[in-house]
Write an enzyme that holds these catalytic residues in place. Structure first.
Site, PDB file in Angstrom:
ATOM      1  N   SER A 127       0.806  -1.223   0.000  1.00  0.00           N
ATOM      2  CA  SER A 127       0.000   0.000   0.000  1.00  0.00           C
ATOM      3  C   SER A 127       0.841   1.276   0.000  1.00  0.00           C
ATOM      4  O   SER A 127       0.333   2.352  -0.318  1.00  0.00           O
ATOM      5  CB  SER A 127      -0.947   0.022   1.210  1.00  0.00           C
ATOM      6  OG  SER A 127      -0.228   0.161   2.413  1.00  0.00           O
ATOM      7  N   LYS A 163       1.137   5.156   7.097  1.00  0.00           N
ATOM      8  CA  LYS A 163       0.342   5.967   6.175  1.00  0.00           C
ATOM      9  C   LYS A 163       0.770   7.430   6.266  1.00  0.00           C
ATOM     10  O   LYS A 163       1.396   7.858   7.231  1.00  0.00           O
ATOM     11  CB  LYS A 163      -1.162   5.890   6.516  1.00  0.00           C
ATOM     12  CG  LYS A 163      -1.756   4.504   6.512  1.00  0.00           C
ATOM     13  CD  LYS A 163      -1.858   3.922   5.108  1.00  0.00           C
ATOM     14  CE  LYS A 163      -2.450   2.513   5.138  1.00  0.00           C
ATOM     15  NZ  LYS A 163      -2.381   1.861   3.810  1.00  0.00           N
TER      16      LYS A 163
END
Length: 206
Positions: A127, A163
């Site tokens: 990701s 993230k």
């Protein structure tokens, strides 16, 4: 491949340091460093001295002119000192205390002593590609203030994520770097979320 390119790759791999980390420490784009290692370009003389100092070798050794890596004592008075930090497997053991809580390091890595970072965490999945790949180690510092757009390690619903974080109108948005993954929006006071710390470095295992 030039003598410089071969030596750069050899020194980096011996120290288990990623191209991203070296480029960050030298203050150059990763693509610039990658071009040096591939023999597509060469650093200027000042940068060459900085690289030699970084690896604690002589410029002649970098250029492949000698097999003796020992730098002249008078050439580089300032040496980069390294320190070890623990690396954890990235599995959350709870939301209380410092992350990881109650787990043991799976390995140790060396980082420059003058750089921030308290521990490393192994990243799984794609990701955060292309910058962070599956199996990379992110270096985390829990003592640095988090700003909008920083790369962070967070615990969300008892699972650890790396993230980019954004604060918008009472909401927290966790953004992946890989565009195929949609952002995660965290409503205030609804989900359990704990910001462990800021990602300050990257080590890539080969």
């Amino acid at each position: 491949m030039s003598g410089l390119a071969e030596r750069l790759k050899k020194l980096r791999e011996e120290r288990h340091i990623s191209q991203y980390q070296i480029a960050r420490d030298l203050g150059v784009p990763r693509t610039t460093y990658a071009n040096w290692e591939q023999g597509k370009a060469e650093p200027d003389s000042d940068t060459l001295k900085k690289i030699a100092d970084y690896f604690d070798v002589s410029v002649d050794y970098l250029l492949g002119l000698t097999e003796d890596p020992t730098p002249p004592k008078s050439s580089f008075p300032s040496r980069v000192k390294l320190r070890p930090i623990p690396v954890y497997n990235g599995v959350c053991a709870g939301l209380k205390g410092n992350f990881p809580d109650g787990t043991q390091p799976v390995e140790w890595i060396m980082i420059p002593d003058n750089k921030p970072g308290k521990f490393g965490v192994i990243v799984y999945g794609d990701s955060m590609e292309p910058e962070i790949k599956n199996g990379d180690i992110v270096v985390v510092d829990p003592d640095i203030v988090i700003d909008n757009g920083n790369l962070v390690l967070v615990i969300l619903e008892d699972e650890a994520f790396v993230k980019k974080i954004f604060f918008r109108d009472g909401m927290v948005v966790l953004q992946s770097l890989n565009p195929k993954y949609p952002p995660i929006t965290v409503p205030a006071r609804k989900l359990k979320m704990y910001i462990v710390g800021k990602v300050v470095g990257l080590h890539r295992q080969y």
